[in-house]
Design an enzyme around this catalytic site. Structure first.
Site, short mmCIF file in Angstrom:
data_model
loop_
_atom_site.label_atom_id
_atom_site.label_comp_id
_atom_site.label_asym_id
_atom_site.label_seq_id
_atom_site.Cartn_x
_atom_site.Cartn_y
_atom_site.Cartn_z
N ASP A 44 -3.89 -2.49 1.12
CA ASP A 44 -3.81 -1.18 1.88
C ASP A 44 -5.13 -0.85 2.52
OD1 ASP A 44 -1.77 1.29 1.93
OD2 ASP A 44 -3.83 1.91 1.62
N TYR A 49 -10.73 4.37 6.65
CA TYR A 49 -11.41 3.68 5.42
C TYR A 49 -12.62 2.92 5.94
CZ TYR A 49 -7.16 4.73 2.73
OH TYR A 49 -5.82 5.10 2.19
N LYS A 74 -3.30 2.68 8.84
CA LYS A 74 -2.70 4.03 9.02
C LYS A 74 -3.46 4.79 10.17
CE LYS A 74 -2.63 4.36 3.88
NZ LYS A 74 -3.79 3.41 3.97
N HIS A 107 -1.09 8.80 8.84
CA HIS A 107 -1.77 9.13 7.67
C HIS A 107 -1.63 10.49 7.11
CE1 HIS A 107 -5.86 7.50 5.62
NE2 HIS A 107 -4.87 8.29 4.73
#
Length: 273
Positions: A44, A49, A74, A107
């Site tokens: 994930d 990120y 996302k 998100h």
């Protein structure tokens, strides 16, 4: 590994590796390597990120074929809206060095209905073009989900939410289940805060497991998908070693009773961008 079947028939592992903000290339490479060796097949990531490229490289360097892994990313808040979401997703595919993702999520909803509905239209188009095998949302509450269901041609398959013993979210989970959506728990271990919890340690002793394993099992017995994050080999191995026992009803009730609606992240009903 147990798989769950999403509302469009796509199968998704019930447990995966979360890689929130792991940006050190070697650290991420090792985490993915140990995860693959331990039996993980779901990973994930997210635009936010800042490690889609590194994840793509780590997967490519593993012995696994693309179709053997389940990849989630996302759309970040600054990339919402039809055009931006579409363009940023193409960037994500380039970074991952993949032709498609298995699951694409929005998100955060934010507070602008028109914006997340526009973003959802972009996800529907991506899905129809077979660049995402399934689409869903993250951090969406009931009111946001109702907006999506009233204005969509493809229903969301997943809602990824904060869930742990202090925030069990049963009302939202029940709503999602009734809408044929799977719930996925981010921060299932509450960012490590439950490791020394006396209630959980006591339950863990009974099953010869750790507090973390008890929490993950509690989620799985509720049919909640989990994506615990770790970069430590022993923790990665520990987190997947949860399929050889079952919690009894009394222990599930004890964990349920720990709920105090305490979040580690933003409240989606208030957070905006």
């Amino acid at each position: 590994m147990i798989n769950v079947k999403l509302n469009n028939g796509v199968e998704m592992p019930i447990l995966g590796l979360g890689i929130y903000k792991i940006t050190d290339k070697k650290e991420l490479y090792n985490a993915v390597k140990w995860a693959v060796e331990s039996g993980y097949r779901k990973f994930d990531t997210a635009q936010f990120y800042d490690n889609e490229k590194e994840l793509g490289e780590a997967i490519k360097n593993s012995a696994l074929k693309r179709e053997e892994v389940f990849i989630t990313t996302k759309i970040w808040n600054t990339n919402q809206g039809y055009k931006k979401a579409t363009e940023s997703f193409e960037e994500s595919l380039k970074k991952l060095n993949m032709d498609y993702v298995d699951l694409l999520l929005i998100h955060w909803p934010g507070q602008k209905k028109e914006r997340y509905l526009e973003t959802w239209k972009a996800l529907e188009n991506i899905y129809k073009n077979k660049k995402a095998r399934a689409i869903g949302v993250s951090n969406f509450e009931i009111k946001h989900l109702n907006d999506i269901f009233e204005n969509s041609s493809v229903p969301p398959a997943v809602n990824q939410i904060e869930r742990h013993p202090n925030l069990n979210q049963y009302e939202l989970i029940e709503f999602c289940k009734n809408k044929n959506m799977f719930v996925e728990a981010w921060s299932p271990l509450g960012r490590g805060k439950f490791i020394e919890n006396e209630t959980l340690k006591e339950i863990a002793k009974k099953y010869n497991k750790t507090a973390s394993q008890i929490i993950l099992r509690w989620n799985i017995e509720n049919k909640i998908v989990v994506i615990p994050k770790s970069v430590k080999k022993e923790r990665i191995e520990e987190n997947i070693n949860i399929f050889d026992f079952k919690l009894d009803g009394e222990d599930i009730k004890k964990i349920d009773s720990m709920n105090n609606n305490e979040r580690t992240g933003f409240n989606p009903l208030e957070f905006d961008f």
